[in-house]
Write a protein that holds these residues in place. Structure first.
Motif, PDB file in Angstrom:
ATOM      1  N   LEU A  45     -20.785  15.525  -5.008  1.00 42.36           N
ATOM      2  CA  LEU A  45     -19.841  15.427  -6.116  1.00 42.36           C
ATOM      3  C   LEU A  45     -20.053  14.126  -6.891  1.00 42.36           C
ATOM      4  N   ASP A  46     -19.926  14.196  -8.210  1.00 38.02           N
ATOM      5  CA  ASP A  46     -19.885  12.974  -9.003  1.00 38.02           C
ATOM      6  C   ASP A  46     -18.581  12.247  -8.701  1.00 38.02           C
ATOM      7  N   ALA A  47     -18.665  10.939  -8.515  1.00 42.23           N
ATOM      8  CA  ALA A  47     -17.474  10.143  -8.208  1.00 42.23           C
ATOM      9  C   ALA A  47     -17.057   9.371  -9.453  1.00 42.23           C
ATOM     10  N   TYR A  48     -15.847   9.637  -9.934  1.00 38.80           N
ATOM     11  CA  TYR A  48     -15.303   8.910 -11.067  1.00 38.80           C
ATOM     12  C   TYR A  48     -14.482   7.724 -10.561  1.00 38.80           C
ATOM     13  N   LEU A  49     -14.012   6.907 -11.473  1.00 39.28           N
ATOM     14  CA  LEU A  49     -13.339   5.676 -11.077  1.00 39.28           C
ATOM     15  C   LEU A  49     -12.026   5.960 -10.349  1.00 39.28           C
ATOM     16  N   PRO A  50     -11.666   5.113  -9.383  1.00 37.23           N
ATOM     17  CA  PRO A  50     -10.346   5.232  -8.749  1.00 37.23           C
ATOM     18  C   PRO A  50      -9.241   5.091  -9.790  1.00 37.23           C
ATOM     19  N   PHE A  51      -8.063   5.516  -9.427  1.00 34.26           N
ATOM     20  CA  PHE A  51      -6.912   5.405 -10.311  1.00 34.26           C
ATOM     21  C   PHE A  51      -6.516   3.937 -10.447  1.00 34.26           C
ATOM     22  N   GLY A  52      -6.292   3.486 -11.686  1.00 32.46           N
ATOM     23  CA  GLY A  52      -5.805   2.136 -11.922  1.00 32.46           C
ATOM     24  C   GLY A  52      -6.874   1.125 -12.262  1.00 32.46           C
ATOM     25  N   GLU A 106      -3.010  -5.450 -11.776  1.00 29.74           N
ATOM     26  CA  GLU A 106      -4.373  -5.237 -12.257  1.00 29.74           C
ATOM     27  C   GLU A 106      -5.388  -5.150 -11.126  1.00 29.74           C
ATOM     28  N   ASP A 107      -5.129  -5.794 -10.008  1.00 34.14           N
ATOM     29  CA  ASP A 107      -6.105  -5.796  -8.915  1.00 34.14           C
ATOM     30  C   ASP A 107      -5.839  -4.680  -7.904  1.00 34.14           C
ATOM     31  N   GLN A 108      -4.968  -3.738  -8.234  1.00 33.39           N
ATOM     32  CA  GLN A 108      -4.646  -2.652  -7.316  1.00 33.39           C
ATOM     33  C   GLN A 108      -5.261  -1.340  -7.805  1.00 33.39           C
ATOM     34  N   PHE A 109      -5.688  -0.502  -6.870  1.00 33.25           N
ATOM     35  CA  PHE A 109      -6.239   0.808  -7.233  1.00 33.25           C
ATOM     36  C   PHE A 109      -6.021   1.776  -6.069  1.00 33.25           C
ATOM     37  N   VAL A 110      -6.223   3.050  -6.367  1.00 31.91           N
ATOM     38  CA  VAL A 110      -6.070   4.119  -5.383  1.00 31.91           C
ATOM     39  C   VAL A 110      -7.201   5.114  -5.580  1.00 31.91           C
ATOM     40  N   ALA A 149      -5.303  13.896 -12.759  1.00 33.43           N
ATOM     41  CA  ALA A 149      -5.969  12.621 -12.492  1.00 33.43           C
ATOM     42  C   ALA A 149      -5.709  11.625 -13.614  1.00 33.43           C
ATOM     43  N   ARG A 150      -5.764  12.088 -14.860  1.00 34.35           N
ATOM     44  CA  ARG A 150      -5.515  11.182 -15.994  1.00 34.35           C
ATOM     45  C   ARG A 150      -4.104  10.607 -15.941  1.00 34.35           C
ATOM     46  N   LEU A 151      -3.118  11.457 -15.632  1.00 27.99           N
ATOM     47  CA  LEU A 151      -1.737  10.990 -15.556  1.00 27.99           C
ATOM     48  C   LEU A 151      -1.532  10.027 -14.382  1.00 27.99           C
ATOM     49  N   ALA A 152      -2.208  10.264 -13.269  1.00 25.55           N
ATOM     50  CA  ALA A 152      -2.113   9.335 -12.140  1.00 25.55           C
ATOM     51  C   ALA A 152      -2.701   7.980 -12.512  1.00 25.55           C
ATOM     52  N   ASN A 153      -3.800   7.992 -13.234  1.00 22.18           N
ATOM     53  CA  ASN A 153      -4.410   6.744 -13.688  1.00 22.18           C
ATOM     54  C   ASN A 153      -3.465   6.000 -14.631  1.00 22.18           C
ATOM     55  N   GLU A 154      -2.823   6.727 -15.547  1.00 23.47           N
ATOM     56  CA  GLU A 154      -1.866   6.091 -16.458  1.00 23.47           C
ATOM     57  C   GLU A 154      -0.686   5.493 -15.695  1.00 23.47           C
ATOM     58  N   ALA A 155      -0.211   6.196 -14.683  1.00 18.17           N
ATOM     59  CA  ALA A 155       0.909   5.681 -13.897  1.00 18.17           C
ATOM     60  C   ALA A 155       0.529   4.379 -13.200  1.00 18.17           C
ATOM     61  N   MET A 156      -0.686   4.324 -12.666  1.00 17.27           N
ATOM     62  CA  MET A 156      -1.146   3.096 -12.011  1.00 17.27           C
ATOM     63  C   MET A 156      -1.238   1.946 -13.016  1.00 17.27           C
ATOM     64  N   LEU A 157      -1.807   2.205 -14.175  1.00 19.11           N
ATOM     65  CA  LEU A 157      -1.957   1.146 -15.171  1.00 19.11           C
ATOM     66  C   LEU A 157      -0.606   0.656 -15.677  1.00 19.11           C
ATOM     67  N   ALA A 184       0.829  -1.205   0.000  1.00 17.33           N
ATOM     68  CA  ALA A 184       0.000   0.000   0.000  1.00 17.33           C
ATOM     69  C   ALA A 184       0.865   1.258   0.000  1.00 17.33           C
ATOM     70  N   ALA A 185       1.947   1.238   0.763  1.00 12.70           N
ATOM     71  CA  ALA A 185       2.829   2.404   0.820  1.00 12.70           C
ATOM     72  C   ALA A 185       3.469   2.678  -0.534  1.00 12.70           C
ATOM     73  N   LEU A 186       3.832   1.601  -1.257  1.00 10.11           N
ATOM     74  CA  LEU A 186       4.431   1.790  -2.576  1.00 10.11           C
ATOM     75  C   LEU A 186       3.411   2.302  -3.585  1.00 10.11           C
ATOM     76  N   LEU A 187       2.166   1.815  -3.504  1.00  5.60           N
ATOM     77  CA  LEU A 187       1.111   2.361  -4.362  1.00  5.60           C
ATOM     78  C   LEU A 187       0.910   3.849  -4.095  1.00  5.60           C
ATOM     79  N   ALA A 188       0.886   4.203  -2.811  1.00  2.56           N
ATOM     80  CA  ALA A 188       0.724   5.609  -2.449  1.00  2.56           C
ATOM     81  C   ALA A 188       1.872   6.446  -2.993  1.00  2.56           C
ATOM     82  N   THR A 189       3.089   5.902  -2.941  1.00  5.87           N
ATOM     83  CA  THR A 189       4.252   6.609  -3.475  1.00  5.87           C
ATOM     84  C   THR A 189       4.108   6.850  -4.968  1.00  5.87           C
ATOM     85  N   LEU A 190       3.631   5.851  -5.684  1.00  7.57           N
ATOM     86  CA  LEU A 190       3.454   5.956  -7.131  1.00  7.57           C
ATOM     87  C   LEU A 190       2.464   7.063  -7.489  1.00  7.57           C
ATOM     88  N   VAL A 191       1.298   7.047  -6.856  1.00 13.72           N
ATOM     89  CA  VAL A 191       0.253   8.017  -7.205  1.00 13.72           C
ATOM     90  C   VAL A 191       0.632   9.424  -6.752  1.00 13.72           C
TER      91      VAL A 191
END
Length: 694
Positions: free
Chosen positions: A560-567, A519-523, A506-514, A481-488
Motif C-alpha cells: 500500500l502507498d503510505a500517506y502522511l499521518p494525521f496532523g 504542532e509536534d503531535q500526529f496520529v 481521513a481528510r476530516l481527521a487530519n483537519e481535526a488534528m490540525l 496520547a489517550a486524548l489524541l486518540a480520542t480526538l481522531v
C-alpha cells in the motif's frame, strides 16, 4: 423438547435477529410456528400494517390459516382487526357465541374447524404495527401463562421487525414495514412457482422453500428471488429438515433425567426486567437451575486480559455474600481446562465427576466470548439437555450485554488491576465486543497496553452492505496520547456515521488534528471498508504499518502507498487503494508496537506468526499474538501492541456463502511453517510517505 426449554430457545432465536441484515419474513414465520409448538393453540397467523394504514397478512402456520386471515381482511371483521384498532388483547373468544360481533368471520372460522380465537397486539412504545392471531380447534380459554408467553413473543418480534432502533418518526417505521410486505409478496410468488413445477400443495411448497433456505443458510427472500428469476430450479427443492446436532460423545444410553415441574411460563426477559442490573445474572442463573434440573449453576465472566475467568454469580450465593460485605470472587485460570475448551470450540463440554456431571457452556454473542455457564447435574446429560444448556448460555449472553450498560459491576469484576486515567480513557474508546462473526467474515481484535499507555485504538462497525474497520496509533504515552486518540477516533466515527468515503474521513481527521492538537503531535491510521456482497476492499493508509494478507497459505505484506499521518500538514491528500478478497483470505493489521522493539531479541516476526496461526479462529489468533509479544518483552511493553484479524468467507451475492466453504479452525500446529521473513521485512521497513512532512 420440554415446553420451558422450547420457549427459552424461541426467545434466543428471536433475539438473534436484532442485528443488521436479518430475514424479517423468516422471523415472522418462526414466530407463528413456535406459537403452535409452545402454546396451547392449533394455528397462528400474523398481520402487519402497511404504510397506507391497512393490515396485510405476513405469516401463517398453515395455508388454511392464511386463507382465513385473508377472509378476515376482506370481510373487515375479526379478532385481529379489533386488536390492532384498539391496541388491546382480544382473548378467549368463543366463536359459537360471537356471531353478533363477527358474523361472517365466525361462520367461516367455524367451517374451517376452529372454535376459539385470540389476538395480541404487536406494539412498541404505544405504536401498534400489527397483531398476532391464535386459533384453537377446542372451545375454552387459554391459560394466563400461555397468554403472557404469547404477548412476550409478540413483543420481541415487534422489536426485531423494527430492527431494534429508536423509532423517531413514522418514516422509519413505514420503510421497515414496506420492506417486510415486499418480501412477503416475493415469497408468495415463489411458493406458487414451486407448487406448480414440483406438483406440491401450497403448504408443501412453502415448507420446501423454508427447509432449503435453512439447510443452506440463505435468506428465504433471497432464495425466493432466485426461484422467480430462474437462477434456482424450483423443481429441485424438496421438503427436508436440518440435520440433527451431533450427539455428546458418551457411552451407553442416557437414563431419564428428573426435572423440577413448572406451574407457569416465566419468560427469562421478564425476570431480567424485574431485577436490578447488578442482580440480573444471578436471577437468571437461579431460573436456569430450575428449568434445567441442575444442582448448581454459576456464570464465570472473562477477565479483560483474556487469560482467566471470574466466578461471577453462583446461584443462591452471591447475594448473601454481597449482603454480608464478603463479595470475594474466585478467579479460574483458563489454560488446559474445560472452560478453555468450551470457549475455543464454542461447544458445550461435558465432564464426569464421580456420580455427578459438570457442563461448561460458552456464553458468547456472535463469537465474542463473554464467559462460561457452568452447571452440575446428578445424571448423565442426554443430547436434549446439552442443547438446552447451549440455548440457556446463549440467552445469558444477551442478559449480560443488556445489564452491563447500566452498572459498573461487570467491568469492575473483569479488571485484574486498577486502571490509571490514560488506561480508562483508552478502554472507553474500544468497541464493546472484540469479536464479530457474520456470514461473510469473522473479525477479531486485541489491544495490549504498554506499562505507560500509548495511543493505540481500533474500531469496527457492520452495516447492511459493508464492514468498516479502523486502527489508529497516537504518538506519545499517557493521557496526552489517550486524548489524541480520542480526538481522531471521534472524528472518524462521526464522519463514518455521516456515510462519507474513506478519503474524506481521513481528510476530516487530519483537519481535526490540525485544529485541536499541538504542532509536534500526529496520529497514524489505517481505514478499511469491505463490501459484503463483492469482497471489494478499499483502504486509506495514513502512515500506518502495512497490513498482511494470507491467501492459499502464502503470507505477503500488501504494498500500500503510505500517506502522511494525521496532523502533519494542512490539506494533506489521502487516496483510497483497492483490494479484492477471496473466500479463505485472512487479513491481519498491526500497530508498530508489534514491529518496533528496543531489543532485537524481542522482535516478533509477524508474517511468520500469521502463517503459523493459519488454522486458528481469529479470536484465538489475536490472543496468540498477545501472548507472543508479552513473552518477547517479558510483559514490559514500551509501546501499545494491537492486532486485528479478519477472515473472509464470501457472500450470497457471489455464490460462495455456503458455510461449508468457510475454513475449519483447528488447534495451533507446533511446526512454525514458512517464516515469511522477507515479506515481513517489507512491512517493517522505514515508512515512506507520498508527501513531505512539515
Amino acid at each position: 423438547m420440554p415446553r420451558e426449554a422450547l420457549l427459552a430457545r424461541t426467545l434466543v432465536e428471536l433475539a438473534d435477529t436484532l442485528v443488521d441484515d436479518f430475514d424479517v419474513v423468516e422471523l415472522l414465520f418462526l414466530l407463528t410456528d413456535r406459537c403452535v409448538d409452545v402454546l396451547d393453540v392449533t394455528a397462528a397467523g400474523l398481520m402487519l400494517v402497511a404504510p397506507d394504514g391497512a393490515l396485510r397478512v405476513m405469516a401463517s402456520s398453515s395455508e388454511t390459516m392464511r386463507l382465513l386471515e385473508l377472509f378476515e381482511l376482506q370481510s373487515e371483521q375479526g379478532p385481529c382487526l379489533d386488536c390492532y384498532r384498539s391496541g388491546e388483547p382480544v382473548v378467549n373468544q368463543d366463536l359459537a357465541t360471537v356471531n353478533g360481533r363477527w358474523p361472517q368471520f365466525a361462520a367461516e372460522a367455524l367451517a374451517a374447524g376452529f372454535h376459539s380465537v385470540h389476538a395480541l397486539p404487536m406494539r412498541l412504545r404505544g405504536t401498534v404495527i400489527g397483531a398476532l392471531n391464535l386459533f384453537r380447534v377446542d372451545p375454552g380459554a387459554m391459560g394466563p401463562a400461555d397468554i403472557a408467553a404469547a404477548q412476550s413473543l409478540a413483543d420481541i418480534a415487534t422489536i426485531a421487525v423494527l430492527h431494534h432502533r429508536v423509532v423517531r418518526d413514522s418514516q422509519v417505521v413505514n420503510e421497515q414495514l414496506q420492506h417486510a410486505l415486499n418480501s412477503r409478496i416475493v415469497i408468495e410468488q415463489a411458493t406458487g412457482i414451486v407448487a406448480e413445477r414440483a406438483s406440491l400443495s401450497v403448504d408443501e411448497a412453502f415448507l420446501a422453500l423454508r427447509s432449503h433456505a435453512r439447510h443452506h443458510r440463505v435468506r428465504l427472500v433471497d432464495l425466493a428471488q432466485g426461484v422467480i428469476a430462474g437462477t434456482h430450479a424450483a423443481g429441485s427443492l424438496s421438503v427436508a429438515t436440518a440435520p440433527a446436532p451431533p450427539p455428546v460423545a458418551q457411552a451407553g444410553p442416557a437414563p431419564p433425567r428428573a426435572r423440577v415441574p413448572q406451574a407457569t411460563v416465566l419468560p427469562v426477559l421478564d425476570l431480567v426486567q424485574a431485577a436490578a442490573p447488578v442482580d440480573a445474572v444471578e436471577v437468571v442463573a437461579r431460573r436456569f437451575a430450575t428449568m434445567l434440573g441442575a444442582e448448581h449453576v454459576s456464570f464465570l465472566i472473562a477477565d479483560l486480559g483474556g487469560d482467566s475467568l471470574i466466578r461471577f454469580a453462583p446461584a443462591g450465593g452471591l447475594g448473601q455474600r454481597r449482603a454480608a460485605g464478603e463479595e470475594t470472587l474466585q478467579t479460574v485460570a483458563l489454560a488446559g481446562t474445560p472452560y478453555q475448551r468450551a470457549l475455543v470450540s464454542q461447544q458445550v463440554q461435558v465432564v464426569a465427576e464421580d456420580d455427578r456431571y459438570r457442563l461448561y457452556a460458552p456464553v458468547a454473542d456472535r463469537g465474542d466470548a463473554l464467559g462460561v455457564l457452568e452447571l452440575v447435574v446428578g445424571q448423565r446429560p442426554d443430547d436434549a439437555l446439552v442443547e438446552e444448556v447451549a440455548s440457556a448460555a446463549h440467552a445469558l449472553a444477551y442478559v449480560v450485554i443488556a445489564s452491563r450498560r447500566h452498572t459498573d459491576l461487570f467491568e469492575s469484576v473483569q479488571r485484574s488491576a486498577p486502571f490509571n486515567l490514560a488506561a480508562e480513557i483508552q478502554r472507553r474508546l474500544l468497541p464493546s465486543a472484540f469479536t464479530c462473526e457474520a456470514e461473510q467474515f469473522t473479525f477479531a481484535g486485541w489491544l495490549e497496553p504498554a506499562s505507560h499507555v500509548g495511543g493505540d485504538t481500533f474500531d469496527y462497525s457492520v452495516d447492511r452492505d459493508a464492514l468498516h474497520v479502523s486502527m489508529t496509533d497516537a504518538m506519545g504515552h499517557g493521557v496526552d496520547a489517550a486524548l489524541l486518540a480520542t480526538l481522531v477516533l471521534g472524528s472518524l466515527r462521526n464522519s463514518r456515521r455521516a456515510e462519507v468515503g474513506l478519503a474524506e474521513q481521513a481528510r476530516l481527521a487530519n483537519e481535526a488534528m490540525l485544529a485541536h492538537a499541538n504542532e509536534d503531535q500526529f496520529v497514524t491510521g489505517l481505514l478499511l471498508r469491505a463490501e459484503l456482497g463483492s469482497g471489494r476492499v478499499t483502504m486509506v493508509n495514513a502512515g500506518h504499518p502495512r497490513p498482511y494478507l494470507m491467501r492459499t497459505g502464502q503470507v505477503e505484506c500488501l504494498p500500500l502507498d503510505a500517506y502522511l499521518p494525521f496532523g502533519i500538514v494542512p490539506e494533506a491528500v489521502y487516496r483510497e487503494q483497492e483490494l479484492h478478497l477471496e473466500p479463505g483470505d485472512r487479513l491481519v493489521v498491526v500497530t508498530d508496537g508489534l514491529l518496533e522493539r528496543t531489543h532485537a531479541a524481542a522482535h516478533l516476526d509477524v508474517a511468520a506468526a500469521v502463517a503459523r496461526t493459519a488454522s486458528l479462529h481469529p479470536r484465538e489468533v489475536v490472543h496468540v499474538f498477545k501472548a507472543s509479544v508479552l513473552a518477547a518483552t517479558q510483559a514490559d511493553l514500551a509501546d501499545d501492541a494491537s492486532v486485528l484479524c479478519i477472515d473472509w468467507h464470501g457472500s450470497r451475492a457471489r455464490g460462495v456463502g455456503d458455510p461449508s466453504a468457510r475454513p475449519t479452525w483447528r488447534p495451533l500446529a507446533r511446526e512454525p511453517g514458512a517464516s515469511g521473513r522477507e515479506r515481513g521485512a517489507a512491512c517493517r521497513s522505514e515508512k515512506e510517505y507520498d508527501q513531505p512532512s512539515r
